[in-house]
Design a protein around this motif. Sequence first.
Motif, short mmCIF file in Angstrom:
data_model
loop_
_atom_site.label_atom_id
_atom_site.label_comp_id
_atom_site.label_asym_id
_atom_site.label_seq_id
_atom_site.Cartn_x
_atom_site.Cartn_y
_atom_site.Cartn_z
N VAL A 96 11.16 21.58 -68.81
CA VAL A 96 11.86 22.29 -67.75
C VAL A 96 12.36 23.63 -68.30
O VAL A 96 13.04 23.66 -69.32
CB VAL A 96 13.03 21.45 -67.20
CG1 VAL A 96 13.77 22.22 -66.12
CG2 VAL A 96 12.52 20.13 -66.66
N LEU A 97 12.00 24.71 -67.61
CA LEU A 97 12.44 26.04 -68.00
C LEU A 97 13.44 26.55 -66.99
O LEU A 97 13.17 26.55 -65.78
CB LEU A 97 11.23 27.00 -68.07
CG LEU A 97 10.09 26.60 -69.00
CD1 LEU A 97 8.97 27.63 -68.90
CD2 LEU A 97 10.58 26.49 -70.44
N ASP A 98 14.60 26.99 -67.47
CA ASP A 98 15.60 27.59 -66.60
C ASP A 98 15.34 29.09 -66.53
O ASP A 98 15.44 29.78 -67.54
CB ASP A 98 17.01 27.33 -67.14
CG ASP A 98 17.38 25.87 -67.08
OD1 ASP A 98 16.87 25.20 -66.18
OD2 ASP A 98 18.17 25.42 -67.92
N VAL A 99 15.01 29.59 -65.34
CA VAL A 99 14.73 31.00 -65.13
C VAL A 99 15.57 31.47 -63.95
O VAL A 99 16.17 30.69 -63.23
CB VAL A 99 13.23 31.25 -64.86
CG1 VAL A 99 12.40 30.88 -66.06
CG2 VAL A 99 12.77 30.50 -63.63
N ARG A 100 15.60 32.78 -63.79
CA ARG A 100 16.34 33.38 -62.69
C ARG A 100 15.34 34.02 -61.74
O ARG A 100 14.69 35.01 -62.08
CB ARG A 100 17.33 34.42 -63.22
CG ARG A 100 18.32 34.91 -62.17
CD ARG A 100 19.26 35.90 -62.78
NE ARG A 100 20.09 35.28 -63.78
CZ ARG A 100 21.28 34.75 -63.54
NH1 ARG A 100 21.75 34.76 -62.32
NH2 ARG A 100 21.99 34.21 -64.51
N ALA A 101 15.20 33.43 -60.59
CA ALA A 101 14.23 33.93 -59.62
C ALA A 101 14.72 35.22 -58.99
O ALA A 101 15.90 35.36 -58.66
CB ALA A 101 13.99 32.88 -58.53
N ALA A 102 13.80 36.18 -58.83
CA ALA A 102 14.13 37.44 -58.18
C ALA A 102 14.09 37.25 -56.68
O ALA A 102 13.12 36.73 -56.14
CB ALA A 102 13.13 38.52 -58.62
N LYS A 103 15.14 37.66 -56.01
CA LYS A 103 15.23 37.47 -54.57
C LYS A 103 14.89 38.76 -53.84
O LYS A 103 14.31 39.68 -54.41
CB LYS A 103 16.63 36.97 -54.20
CG LYS A 103 17.00 35.65 -54.87
CD LYS A 103 16.00 34.55 -54.59
CE LYS A 103 16.08 34.02 -53.19
NZ LYS A 103 17.33 33.34 -52.90
N LEU A 104 15.25 38.83 -52.59
CA LEU A 104 14.76 39.88 -51.69
C LEU A 104 15.22 41.28 -52.11
O LEU A 104 14.43 42.24 -52.03
CB LEU A 104 15.21 39.58 -50.26
CG LEU A 104 14.75 40.54 -49.17
CD1 LEU A 104 13.24 40.58 -49.11
CD2 LEU A 104 15.35 40.17 -47.84
N ALA A 105 16.46 41.44 -52.54
CA ALA A 105 16.97 42.78 -52.82
C ALA A 105 16.22 43.44 -53.97
O ALA A 105 15.72 44.57 -53.85
CB ALA A 105 18.46 42.70 -53.14
#
Length: 302
Positions: A14-23
């Motif tokens: 399991v990799l913890d990443v930060r997903a890029a959202k709309l902005a």
Amino acid sequence: MEQESELVTGEAVVLDVRAAKLASRGLAMMIDVALQLIALFVAMLILSQVAAFGDEALALTLFLVTLVLIMVGYPVLFETLSRGRTLGKMALGLRVVRTDGGPVRFRHALVRGLAGFFVDFWALGLLGVVAVVTSLLSPNGRRVGDYLAGTMVIRERMPAARTPYVGMPPELAYWASQLDLTRLPNDLALAVRQFLSRTSELRPEAVEALGYGLAQQVAAVIGAPVPPGVPSWAYLSAVLAERRRRDQAKLQHAPLQPVVQYVPPVQAQPVQPYSQPYPQAVAPAPVTRPEPEPENPFAPPG
């Protein structure tokens, strides 16, 4: 706006990443579109010279081919060569990756580029309405092209996370060394660590309430209640510090060193001032020697 996400690799890691959202994705898209429009404007200037010679059909055909190459070939080329980054994504620190965390290849970039041109943005996308709606409904901000290609966009440049140092209270070191921490789950330990890292940001009543709840959960798992008079944060800090000490000993293949019981230091008693006055020194009396008696000249010799 970003949120943490989990990617599961092929090895079930399991990799913890930060997903890029709309902005952030929208701003990167604006940079890419501006560059594409500049390239398209330069191409129109060149093709206008072809139309000036009277061959308008050839100029129109070349314009349509150039339009597709710029609008589709630009993201496909950059995402393939740079492993998931266009110029706009490079500027904002974004990258396209597969849903298993691996780098994208040409087939992923091609599916994303075609879906972006025909579905998400231009042909049937109503100038990006489809992509915006899909991204808002997706938990990871994925558009139609991401679903078709099996990809997602993540943030590479993230602020460094503060890793709180959990210290061992000296008074609880010996007590914690006697605990059985094998049943303490990782998710509960992570929750305790996050709580200890945020104690300075919360109100005192919130710290007390959250700390009490976590302390009761930890006590129910390890079978050791909070000692009397010990605050919840000190109890949790002692448990985590002892768990870290044992994990470090396992990693270093070193025997676990015994902990000496804490003995509070003895405070020195303050010296009481001398209340009575010092005795006055008495000068010794002078020693008087008897004066020798004068010899009697008339005395008979001995």
